[in-house]
Every structure is written in C-alpha cells, then in structure tokens.
Design a protein around this motif. Structure first.
Motif, PDB file in Angstrom:
ATOM      1  N   ASP A   1       0.829  -1.204   0.000  1.00 23.86           N
ATOM      2  CA  ASP A   1       0.000   0.000   0.000  1.00 23.86           C
ATOM      3  C   ASP A   1       0.866   1.257   0.000  1.00 23.86           C
ATOM      4  O   ASP A   1       0.582   2.231  -0.714  1.00 23.86           O
ATOM      5  N   ASP A   2       1.937   1.218   0.820  1.00 20.94           N
ATOM      6  CA  ASP A   2       2.851   2.374   0.828  1.00 20.94           C
ATOM      7  C   ASP A   2       3.517   2.566  -0.530  1.00 20.94           C
ATOM      8  O   ASP A   2       3.661   3.703  -1.010  1.00 20.94           O
TER       9      ASP A   2
ATOM     10  N   HIS B   1       2.284   1.670  -3.459  1.00 20.77           N
ATOM     11  CA  HIS B   1       1.280   2.171  -4.394  1.00 20.77           C
ATOM     12  C   HIS B   1       1.055   3.670  -4.210  1.00 20.77           C
ATOM     13  O   HIS B   1       0.950   4.418  -5.190  1.00 20.77           O
ATOM     14  N   ARG B   2       0.980   4.099  -2.936  1.00 21.01           N
ATOM     15  CA  ARG B   2       0.789   5.532  -2.692  1.00 21.01           C
ATOM     16  C   ARG B   2       1.973   6.333  -3.207  1.00 21.01           C
ATOM     17  O   ARG B   2       1.803   7.397  -3.822  1.00 21.01           O
ATOM     18  N   HIS B   3       3.153   5.820  -2.981  1.00 18.25           N
ATOM     19  CA  HIS B   3       4.342   6.527  -3.451  1.00 18.25           C
ATOM     20  C   HIS B   3       4.395   6.548  -4.973  1.00 18.25           C
ATOM     21  O   HIS B   3       4.738   7.573  -5.592  1.00 18.25           O
ATOM     22  N   ARG B   4       3.984   5.421  -5.592  1.00 14.56           N
ATOM     23  CA  ARG B   4       3.951   5.383  -7.061  1.00 14.56           C
ATOM     24  C   ARG B   4       2.958   6.402  -7.617  1.00 14.56           C
ATOM     25  O   ARG B   4       3.240   7.086  -8.610  1.00 14.56           O
ATOM     26  N   ASP B   5       1.795   6.514  -6.971  1.00 11.63           N
ATOM     27  CA  ASP B   5       0.786   7.474  -7.440  1.00 11.63           C
ATOM     28  C   ASP B   5       1.302   8.908  -7.339  1.00 11.63           C
ATOM     29  O   ASP B   5       1.054   9.740  -8.220  1.00 11.63           O
ATOM     30  N   ILE B   6       2.032   9.188  -6.274  1.00 10.65           N
ATOM     31  CA  ILE B   6       2.601  10.533  -6.107  1.00 10.65           C
ATOM     32  C   ILE B   6       3.601  10.822  -7.222  1.00 10.65           C
ATOM     33  O   ILE B   6       3.594  11.895  -7.838  1.00 10.65           O
TER      34      ILE B   6
END
Length: 523
Positions: free
Chosen positions: A61-62, A64-69
């Motif tokens: 999840d971390d 994925h969030r970093h990838r989205d950023i």
C-alpha cells in the motif's frame, strides 16, 4: 523542510524466508494431524505467516501511494515540456484553420471547429478567438436560429469575431403553418443583413422561406461567389445577381427553360465561372436560344457547367466564340440525341478548352468521327469524358485520334435505367485493345490517366494487356488506371505484381457479391 520537497522513500526490508515446514511431506495428502500437531501448525506456521502477510500488504500500500505521487508528478511536469505547449501561436493558428470543414462552411456546434477549439484550454481559446479566419465562414439554418433567441446572440458574436470577407451558407426553413416569431425574425434579419457589406461567398437554399428572398435582395458590394438552390419555376431578378464583382454563379432550379436574370446581369465582364443545372434529373435543360444568348453575354467565362434541353432548336444560330473557356461540362443525366450535341458543338469555338465532359447521347450509327470540326478547332484539350455507347468502335477510335493531346480519358460504359446499347456500339474490350496497339500510330499517345466506369463486360485479360502495352519503362508516361466493374470480384484477382516498381496506380472496383460462406451454418 520545504513543502514541495519530498523525503526519499525507503521500503521496509523483506522478512527472511522461514525454514521448510516440518509437515512438508504431509502437504497435499490425506494425512490427518493429531490435536497437538494441529495446535503446532496454527501457532508456529499459520499465525506468523498471516502476520507477515499483513506487513507485506502495508508495504505494498505504501509503495502504491508513493507510485501514485510520482506518477502525478511526472504527468504534471510532462505537460510543462509537452510539444503543444511550446508551439508558436502561428503554428497553432494554422492547425486550427486545418480543422475547418474541407467542403462547406463551419457549423454552429460545440462539437465542431471553431467552437470546439475554444474548449481545450485558456491559451488556445485566446488564440482561436483572435484568429479571424476561423470566424469568417458559417453554415446557418434559419430554423435553428428561430428555435432559441440565445442562438441569435451566438450568431451576432460569431460575426463580430471576424472583420474579414464572409462565406455564408444559409438554409431557409419556413415555420409550420406560416407562423413567424415577430420578435426573433427582425433581429435575425438585422444581424444577417448587417454583415452584407462583407459577404464574399453566399449560398442560399429553400426560397419558400421569405427571409431567404430578403437576403437575396441584399446590397452586397463585395460578393464574388453566389449559389442559389431551390425548386424555382422562375428565378427573380435578385439584387445579389447584379454585383459588380461577381466571378462565380451557380443556379440549381427545377426548370431551366426560362431566361434567368443572371443572363442579363451587368456582371458579364467579371463573371468567370457559371453553372446552370436542374434539381431533377428528368427536368428539361436550357433551350438553345437561352443557352447561346448566355454565352454571348459572358464571353469571359473560364468554366461552364450546363444542363441543356434535349429537344431540337440549334439550327439558325450564330457561332459563339469563348476565347478563355478552359472547362466545359454538360451534366445531363438523360440521354440526348447525339445529332443535337453535334449541332451545338458546331456553334462553339473554344480555342483554350482543356477539359470537356460530354453527356450521354443516343447511339450514332455512323462509322466516322462525329465531332471533327469541334475537335479540330480545340487544340489544347487535355481531358475528356465520353459515353461509350454513343459510338461504334471505329467512330470512337477515330474521334480519339482527332485529339492526340489528351492526357486524361474517362469513359462511362453504361447508365442505370438506360436501354441496353446496340450490338454494334463500342465495346470496352475493343477500346482497350485499340489503345494498346503499338504497331500503328498509338491512339492517345500522351495518355497518363484512364478511367472506365460502370463496366459489366470488360475482360480482365484485355485489361492486363492494356497495362503491359502502356507501361513503357523509358517513357514513364502512364500513371493511373481506375476501372469500375458491374460485377462481383473474382475469387482470384488479376496479378498486378509487375506494377510494383513502376509507380502506376491501379484501382479495380467490384460490386459486392455473394460471400463464399453464404448460407453456411456451424454445427
């Protein structure tokens, strides 16, 4: 720490792999563990693994969030360096102009240019609004305008965005039961007539709408191109037909046997292009006296499109000299008596004629060129269109020999609804054979383009022989062939591989036929 700066992301270290399970040998078997073994499996294997899965899910999840950023950062910064953002306004204007319709004027629709171009971004909207050429043409439906007063606001703003000469297509639409909105009509007419001093091109249709007739009587000093379309029984003497700058006039009417006002308008010295035809294919065309009178009054014509009357009346008239005419198209859809066409052409001297479309005519039994005088006087002809069934084989070839200068030949083999041609009428195979003979002086030696349409009987073998005879590597003269067959395509099509290195373009058009799988049903 700067808000815009992001700390480097550090992923959690993966958990070392556990040693093999003491129950590996019993996996995927029918073994039933004891109560103590079951407790051991739950406490020592399942629970630790589930805990580790939860940790891994949190890491994913971390990530994925970093990838989205990062993806959002990449996308937002890519737009800063994108090619459209760095295009010069002049290039964007040119692209916008290419978005306008190729044929016809721009429509008042948010899904079409130019309105759609103002809905992309603020910068492009500004460029679109400042490009006057985008707003110098418009297709207007009076019925569309009458339906909503806000559309009149849009029309007024559209016309104000350009101070250039205007191109307008206006289509009338008489309100049901003859009712007109007393508030909208005067304002609509004021907006349209208020721009008449800038009209450059005007097309009017559906004169059953009174507003169209009012527009046709407008004062338009800059008007150069006029098209009128309607079921006219008589064309009134509209003011727009008296413009001193008129260079092109197109009239499409239900009847052409009368004498339209365009024939006597004072624009004779400026008129260069004239088209007179009927809205119905069965309508009589121009009477000989009206047609010849028109030509005398407009001797400066460069192009002429007409639909003539197929009844007699060509004798007893003076010869007409059109020294500048380059294109002459006769667009009758019915079959004319060939003797009338011969009589008409005998009255015309067209020394600069380059393109000539002859209408379908009745069959001529004579085995000699029927247009000898006309083609002898027409020494610059480069393109001609003929109806095959008007000639015998010999007469057609002898006629083509009169015009060795032609580079483009178009032949129509049959016409839908016409009776079958006589048995001794020219045949497509005979024509192509004559065009292929190298032993005698080549017929049409300068031919670069040949088209034969609506042809049910052309032999593919003759077609291939024609291509091989016409393609001479040393000359590189013949460039294109187009054949329209009135039959379905054969299963094995002609092999045109030998043309690959010649640059010759060949288009073979077949009728849609019955599929080989017609009626087939899978079990």
């Amino acid at each position: 720490m700067d808000e815009n700066k992001q700390a480097p992301f550090t992923a959690l270290s993966p958990t070392p792999m556990e040693p093999s399970s003491p129950f590996t040998a019993q996996l995927y078997t029918n073994y039933v563990p004891t109560s103590a073994e079951a407790e051991q499996i739950r406490n020592d294997i399942i629970l630790p693994a589930e805990s580790e899965i939860l940790q891994l899910d949190a890491q994913v999840d971390d990530l994925h969030r970093h990838r989205d950023i990062l993806a959002e950062r990449v996308a937002s910064h890519k737009s800063l360096v994108s090619l459209p953002r760095r295009l010069a306004p002049e290039i964007i204007r040119h692209i916008f102009l290419e978005c306008l319709p190729d044929a016809g004027d721009a429509v008042m629709s948010p899904t079409c240019a130019p309105l759609k171009l103002g809905r992309i971004c603020g910068t492009w909207r500004t460029i679109a609004l400042q490009t006057q050429e985008l707003w110098s043409c418009i297709h207007i439906s009076l019925g569309f305008l009458r339906a909503d007063e806000r559309r009149l606001d849009a029309l007024e703003e559209w016309l104000q965005r350009s101070q250039l000469p205007l191109s307008l297509t206006i289509v009338g639409n008489h309100p049901p039961n003859g009712r007109e909105d007393g508030a909208l009509i005067p304002r609509m007419m004021n907006i349209l007539l208020g721009s008449s001093h800038r009209w450059h091109r005007l097309e009017l249709s559906n004169f059953n709408d009174p507003c169209i007739e009012r527009l046709a009587d407008a004062d338009a000093p800059m008007l150069e191109i006029v098209t009128l379309r309607d079921e006219f029984e008589n064309i009134p003497d509209f003011n727009i037909l008296h413009g001193t700058r008129l260079t092109e006039v197109t009239l499409l009417a239900s009847l052409l046997s009368f004498q339209p006002a365009i024939f006597v308008c004072p624009a004779a010295e400026t008129l260069r292009h004239l088209s007179l035809s009927a809205t119905s294919p069965t309508t009589f065309g121009l009477r000989p006296d009206v047609f010849l009178d028109a030509l005398k009054r407009h001797s400066q014509l460069v192009s002429l499109v007409i639909q003539i009357d197929h009844r007699d009346g060509w004798s007893g008239h003076d010869v007409v000299h059109l020294p500048h005419l380059e294109s002459f198209r006769m667009i009758n859809t019915f079959t004319c008596d060939i003797s009338l066409i011969v009589a008409m052409l005998s009255l015309l001297i067209l020394p600069d004629l380059v393109h000539f479309d002859m209408p379908p005519t009745t069959f001529a039994q004579a085995d000699y060129p029927l247009f000898n005088d006309f083609f002898t006087r027409t020494t610059k002809l480069r393109s001609i269109s003929l109806y095959l069934a008007s000639f015998t084989d010999y007469a057609l070839v002898e006629t083509l020999k009169l015009i060795p200068t032609i580079t483009s030949l178009s032949v129509v083999a049959t016409i839908e609804g016409s009776p079958p041609p006589p048995t001794n009428a020219a045949h497509p195979d005979s024509l192509l054979t004559m065009l292929s003979r190298p032993s005698e002086p080549l017929v049409c030696p300068a031919l670069t383009s040949f088209e034969i349409l609506d042809c049910p009987t052309l032999s593919e073998g003759v077609l291939m022989s024609f291509l091989r005879a016409r393609i001479v590597p040393e000359q590189h003269c013949f460039r294109s062939l187009r054949v329209g067959f009135l039959r379905a395509a054969p299963i094995i099509r002609p092999d045109l591989g030998f043309l690959n290195s010649t640059g010759v373009e060949v288009e073979l058009i077949f009728e849609p036929g019955v599929s080989a799988s017609h009626g087939y049903r899978e079990a």
